[in-house]
Design an enzyme around this catalytic site. Structure first.
Site, PDB file in Angstrom:
ATOM      1  N   TYR A 137      45.145  30.884   2.362  1.00  0.00           N
ATOM      2  CA  TYR A 137      45.886  29.774   1.770  1.00  0.00           C
ATOM      3  C   TYR A 137      44.989  28.543   1.764  1.00  0.00           C
ATOM      4  O   TYR A 137      44.310  28.263   2.759  1.00  0.00           O
ATOM      5  CB  TYR A 137      47.158  29.480   2.595  1.00  0.00           C
ATOM      6  N   GLU A 197      47.217  23.816  -4.906  1.00  0.00           N
ATOM      7  CA  GLU A 197      47.429  24.852  -3.895  1.00  0.00           C
ATOM      8  C   GLU A 197      47.015  26.213  -4.439  1.00  0.00           C
ATOM      9  O   GLU A 197      47.367  26.560  -5.569  1.00  0.00           O
ATOM     10  CB  GLU A 197      48.911  24.882  -3.500  1.00  0.00           C
TER      11      GLU A 197
END
Ligand code: GDP
Ligand code: MN
Length: 379
Positions: A101, A189
């Site tokens: 992530y 993101e």
């Protein structure tokens, strides 16, 4: 402005971040044609302004043309958390060794950018933050100084990714930082950021939110504005020139001044209710503005009561009262209204409202009393 995944990937690609070859499609035949072009296996992905598509059946792997056709057919038109899929993204499937992530956003309290990197990707970051907060490596970046490669390298080391991913991750994170800053994004993101068995690091998903106030510097961002999800209530309100934000509750709100409107929302919450909207009518509490505001709130099917909260300053109480009376003559209201009128010439205003009071128009002396009454009327 929230971008769809494929728009986010195009945005990333323009900053040199590696993404998979693919195409956005609005019908089954072009999806199949894209799958045939990029080569199997492919991934067919729903393009909606919400996360968790994988779990909702909006991300499917297809090994051949028949499967690509089947998944495209099933995903187009699918309802994912209230978002109907109109566009699908078809891309060549990637082999995944590990899922990470990565993101950049603004940490307002620190007055710095915040980068987050975790070896536990592919799941929602909120879940990781709750269950295993130590698995998230954070970096604060001073906007005046920027992100050095050295600092980026230390950050990657702290995240304890597979050493094979180090070079690729540093490269992508430096580019992601550039995209975030130069692209005037509020959020970038990548989840998952993947390590392939070949050692390459690659963005498999893209979540990008751009600062709508920066459009003047990026004329090409106008294309993203067109695909924004619209709240019908907001569209109607903005057409009338009202400062309106749609919320999920049942108490409609009209207040004068943004600060008063916000505290009205707080007070409704405080007494156990849920506001249906934020609406600031500013200084113009005349009949036209009031009627427009009441119409928008009246068309919201969730609204069960309405709280008009006015504190007169330059706007005088009798103007507001006359505005309400005139507006009510024009709009056929579905829900009862509770008025709190205070400030300049409040007594004159209340005297005007007094004869018109009934079980569809009530008045309370304080903001708290009025909020209680409005919430009581919902139940
Ligand atoms: P989200 O559920 O909306 O976040 O959609 P993602 O694009 O993140 O995809 C969800 C999951 O599907 C990923 O975490 C992967 O595990 C899987 N996935 C997506 N694309 C591929 C791919 O190209 N290959 C493989 N093997 N899995 C994929
Ligand atoms: Mn994802």
């Amino acid at each position: 402005m929230d971008l769809l995944e494929y728009q986010g990937k195009q945005f990333f690609a323009s900053y040199g971040i590696p993404v998979s070859d693919g195409e956005a499609c609005t019908d089954v035949e072009s999806a199949v044609a894209t799958a045939n072009r990029v080569g199997y296996p492919v991934v067919v992905k729903a393009q909606v302004h919400t996360g968790g598509r994988g779990k909702a059946g909006g991300v499917k792997l297809a090994n051949n043309e028949a499967e690509a056709r089947e998944h495209a057919t099933n995903i187009l038109g699918l309802d994912i958390k209230g978002h109907i899929v109109k566009v699908i993204w078809v891309e060549i499937a990637s082999d995944i060794e590990e899922e990470y992530y990565a993101s950049f956003t603004l940490d307002r309290s620190a007055k710095k950018y915040l980068g987050m990197l975790s070896a536990e990707g592919g799941v929602e970051i909120e879940t990781v933050a709750e269950e295993n907060p130590d698995a998230i490596a954070k970096i604060h970046v001073d906007p005046m100084i920027g992100l050095s490669e050295e600092a980026c390298r230390a950050w990657v080391a702290a995240a304890k990714l597979n050493p094979a991913a180090t070079e690729g991750a540093v490269d992508i994170l430096m580019k992601l930082y550039n995209a975030y800053v130069d692209g005037d994004a509020d959020l970038v993101e990548i989840n998952p950021l993947i390590l392939k068995p070949t050692g390459e690091v690659h963005a498999l998903d893209a979540k990008v939110s751009l600062d709508a106030n920066a459009i003047y510097e990026h004329p090409d961002y106008a294309q993203y504005d067109e695909t924004q999800p619209r709240d019908e209530r907001e569209t109607a309100a903005h057409e009338k020139g009202l400062q309106y934000v749609g919320l999920d509750g049942t108490v409609g709100v009209i207040a004068n001044g943004a600060g008063l409107a916000m505290s009205t929302l707080d007070v409704i919450n405080q007494v156990g209710g849920e506001p249906a909207n934020f609406l600031d009518i500013g200084g113009g509490a005349n009949a036209d503005v009031m009627a427009g505001a009441l119409e928008v709130i009246n068309n919201d099917p969730k609204v069960k009561s309405i709280f008009i909260n006015i504190f007169g300053g330059i706007t005088r109480g009798e103007e507001v009262a006359n505005g309400i009376i005139e507006a009510l003559a024009r709009v056929n209201m579905n829900s009862p209204i509770v008025v709190r009128l205070d400030g300049t010439n409040a007594a004159e205003g209340r005297a005007i409202l007094e004869p018109a009071l009934n079980d569809m128009l009530m008045m309370e002396p304080t903001m708290l009393d009025a909020a209680r009454k409005a919430v009581e009327l919902v139940n």
